[in-house]
Design a protein around this motif. Structure first.
Motif, PDB file in Angstrom:
ATOM      1  N   SER A  31     -31.579  21.586 -41.043  1.00  0.00           N
ATOM      2  CA  SER A  31     -31.762  22.350 -39.810  1.00  0.00           C
ATOM      3  C   SER A  31     -30.783  21.925 -38.720  1.00  0.00           C
ATOM      4  N   LYS A  32     -30.424  20.644 -38.668  1.00  0.00           N
ATOM      5  CA  LYS A  32     -29.517  20.174 -37.621  1.00  0.00           C
ATOM      6  C   LYS A  32     -28.122  20.755 -37.789  1.00  0.00           C
ATOM      7  N   ASP A  91     -34.318  14.167 -43.141  1.00  0.00           N
ATOM      8  CA  ASP A  91     -33.506  14.545 -41.986  1.00  0.00           C
ATOM      9  C   ASP A  91     -32.642  13.364 -41.544  1.00  0.00           C
ATOM     10  N   GLU A  92     -31.777  13.610 -40.570  1.00  0.00           N
ATOM     11  CA  GLU A  92     -30.799  12.600 -40.167  1.00  0.00           C
ATOM     12  C   GLU A  92     -31.422  11.409 -39.462  1.00  0.00           C
ATOM     13  N   ASP A  97     -33.007  18.010 -45.280  1.00  0.00           N
ATOM     14  CA  ASP A  97     -33.344  18.876 -44.151  1.00  0.00           C
ATOM     15  C   ASP A  97     -32.011  19.250 -43.518  1.00  0.00           C
TER      16      ASP A  97
END
Length: 342
Positions: free
Chosen positions: A306-307, A137-138, A304
């Motif tokens: 999702s963001k 993720d970020e 990821d």
């Protein structure tokens, strides 16, 4: 008002120009043509029915960039202008630092002086290195990249953060995973110069008989089939994310904004899975040879997403096989084009 697209005739740049034109934006391209061909501009016109403006020069020439900005009302920039071959960057590190960073700094100096905001930066998942957990993720801790190319992307991100915060600008950093495929028209796609550095162009050229066999670097990784795993994202899906990112910062009421998004599918595919998916999608064989691991290659990386789904409403929609089918159509187009030129 227009959007400046640097490196706009390159692989991802050309697909993004198409999406910008299809969304009603005026586009001004600056491209030194070091990784593209003139026919790409004509094909963009055929696909969209619209004509972007092209200035063929090196962005290290700030005087020429200033002339372009004097001639057009530029509202923002999507920056693709960079050398991008990981292996080459290890042999020519100074060239990569000079080209990738000086060109970026020149744009930012001109934007600062002219009070232009709205900057979308083409970054890379290389800034993560071998992440400690999947998916990435970020907020994953950034590690020093193995390659000089990756270091220029990480440095570029830091330069842009400082630029945004010091001068009240709006910036979006897009970290790509592995772009693949070509436009469904088969009129634009990846044009690797010399021996391809990325897996899918090498697979494509091997299937076409241009390369004798594909070298699979390492089959002893701790993965289901022993080969390294990456997240392969269709280039048109990727291009559409740029338009959404641009629209968000154009519409934002905030003076200063720094957004970061991963662009991938959220799913990893191994080297051999890609090879077999290409064979299945196109009914061709890809001869390959298992070789030893390459130094610096990571085992597994997938995003990821999702963001970006939550904040931009963007999601990759194209399957691996569908993307690989467009790659083969692009190869056939290039062969037909080469035959006409002979």
């Amino acid at each position: 008002m227009a959007i400046l697209v640097t490196g706009g005739l390159g692989y991802i740049g050309s697909h993004t120009v198409v999406e910008l034109l299809n969304n009603g934006f005026e586009v001004v391209i600056v491209d030194d043509m070091s990784n593209s061909e003139k026919f790409v501009l004509e094909n963009i016109k055929e696909i969209t029915g619209k004509s972007p403006v092209l200035y063929p020069f090196d962005l290290k020439r700030r005087d020429l960039l200033a002339q372009v900005l004097d001639a057009h009302y530029i509202e923002g920039c999507i920056n693709f202008a960079a050398f991008k071959a990981v292996g080459e960057s290890q042999v020519k590190p100074v060239d990569y630092y000079e080209n990738n960073l000086f060109s970026l700094i020149n744009i930012l100096q001109e934007f600062k002086e002219r009070n232009i905001s709205n900057f979308v930066f083409s970054s890379s998942c290389t800034v993560y290195g071998q992440a400690d957990k999947m998916p990435i993720d970020e907020d994953t801790l950034l590690k020093t990249p193995e390659s000089s190319y990756g270091k220029t992307k990480q440095m570029g991100e830091e330069i842009l953060r400082d630029f945004a915060n010091a001068h009240k600008k709006k910036v979006t950093l897009l970290r790509y995973f592995n772009p693949i495929g070509a436009h469904p028209s088969a009129k634009i796609g990846e044009l690797p110069i010399g021996i391809p550095n990325n897996l899918v162009p090498y697979v494509m050229q091997t299937a076409a008989g241009i390369r004798e066999e594909l070298h699979v670097w390492g089959a002893d990784y701790p993965t289901p089939d022993g080969t390294a795993i990456r997240d392969y994202i269709y280039v048109v899906d990727l291009a559409k994310a740029h338009v959404l990112a641009l629209k968000k910062i154009l519409n934002s009421k905030e003076e200063t904004l720094v957004d970061v998004y991963n662009l991938g599918t959220g799913k990893g595919s191994s080297v051999l899975e890609v090879v077999h998916a290409f064979e299945k999608a196109n009914n061709v064989k890809v001869p390959y040879k298992i070789c030893g691991r390459r130094e610096g290659d990571i085992t597994i990386a997938y995003a990821d997403v999702s963001k970006v789904e939550r904040e931009l409403g963007w999601k990759s929609k194209t399957t691996l096989e569908e993307a690989l089918r467009t790659t083969w159509e692009w190869q056939k187009y290039l062969e037909t084009r080469n035959e006409k030129d002979c």
